[in-house]
Write a protein that holds these residues in place. Structure first.
Motif, PDB file in Angstrom:
ATOM      1  N   THR A  78      -7.952 -35.814  -4.053  1.00  0.00           N
ATOM      2  CA  THR A  78      -7.282 -34.718  -4.756  1.00  0.00           C
ATOM      3  C   THR A  78      -6.982 -33.581  -3.787  1.00  0.00           C
ATOM      4  N   GLY A  79      -6.018 -32.771  -4.178  1.00  0.00           N
ATOM      5  CA  GLY A  79      -5.703 -31.582  -3.380  1.00  0.00           C
ATOM      6  C   GLY A  79      -6.905 -30.664  -3.257  1.00  0.00           C
ATOM      7  N   TYR A  80      -7.706 -30.594  -4.315  1.00  0.00           N
ATOM      8  CA  TYR A  80      -8.902 -29.750  -4.274  1.00  0.00           C
ATOM      9  C   TYR A  80      -9.863 -30.220  -3.183  1.00  0.00           C
ATOM     10  N   SER A  95      -8.433 -29.548   0.242  1.00  0.00           N
ATOM     11  CA  SER A  95      -8.469 -28.117   0.583  1.00  0.00           C
ATOM     12  C   SER A  95      -9.871 -27.672   0.991  1.00  0.00           C
ATOM     13  N   ARG A  96     -10.893 -28.179   0.302  1.00  0.00           N
ATOM     14  CA  ARG A  96     -12.275 -27.796   0.629  1.00  0.00           C
ATOM     15  C   ARG A  96     -12.661 -28.312   2.007  1.00  0.00           C
ATOM     16  N   SER A 122      -5.974 -23.374   1.448  1.00  0.00           N
ATOM     17  CA  SER A 122      -5.951 -23.054   0.021  1.00  0.00           C
ATOM     18  C   SER A 122      -5.598 -24.299  -0.795  1.00  0.00           C
ATOM     19  N   GLU A 123      -6.111 -24.330  -1.997  1.00  0.00           N
ATOM     20  CA  GLU A 123      -5.859 -25.467  -2.874  1.00  0.00           C
ATOM     21  C   GLU A 123      -4.371 -25.581  -3.195  1.00  0.00           C
ATOM     22  N   SER A 124      -3.717 -24.457  -3.442  1.00  0.00           N
ATOM     23  CA  SER A 124      -2.285 -24.505  -3.765  1.00  0.00           C
ATOM     24  C   SER A 124      -1.480 -25.041  -2.585  1.00  0.00           C
ATOM     25  N   TYR A 161      -1.843 -28.896  -2.423  1.00  0.00           N
ATOM     26  CA  TYR A 161      -1.004 -29.573  -3.412  1.00  0.00           C
ATOM     27  C   TYR A 161       0.474 -29.502  -3.028  1.00  0.00           C
TER      28      TYR A 161
END
Length: 74
Positions: free
Chosen positions: A20-22, A25-26, A31-33, A36
């Motif tokens: 996932t993008g989340y 990003s972590r 950033s998560e945005s 994505y």
């Protein structure tokens, strides 16, 4: 002009269990945005973000980017 090869990036992220993008990003510290938007092709990472992604997934930066050939029209 260079573009992120999303399919190659996804191969590396999924190998680490990040689908996932989340999660991406972590791990990469972006950033998560942004994650994505990169995955959807809506945006391209700047050099700093590209380096973070490459380092997080142990990739050679050149392996996840390709040169976009744009022909000039007369």
């Amino acid at each position: 002009m260079f573009r992120l090869d999303v399919s190659k990036l996804l191969e590396a992220t999924e190998a680490r269990g990040d689908s996932t993008g989340y999660a991406i990003s972590r791990r990469a510290g972006i950033s998560e945005s942004s994650a994505y938007r990169y995955l959807s092709g809506e945006a391209q990472p700047d050099l700093n973000s590209a380096m973070r992604l490459a380092e997080a997934y142990d990739l050679d930066l050149r392996s996840v980017f390709f040169r976009l050939v744009v022909e000039a029209t007369a």
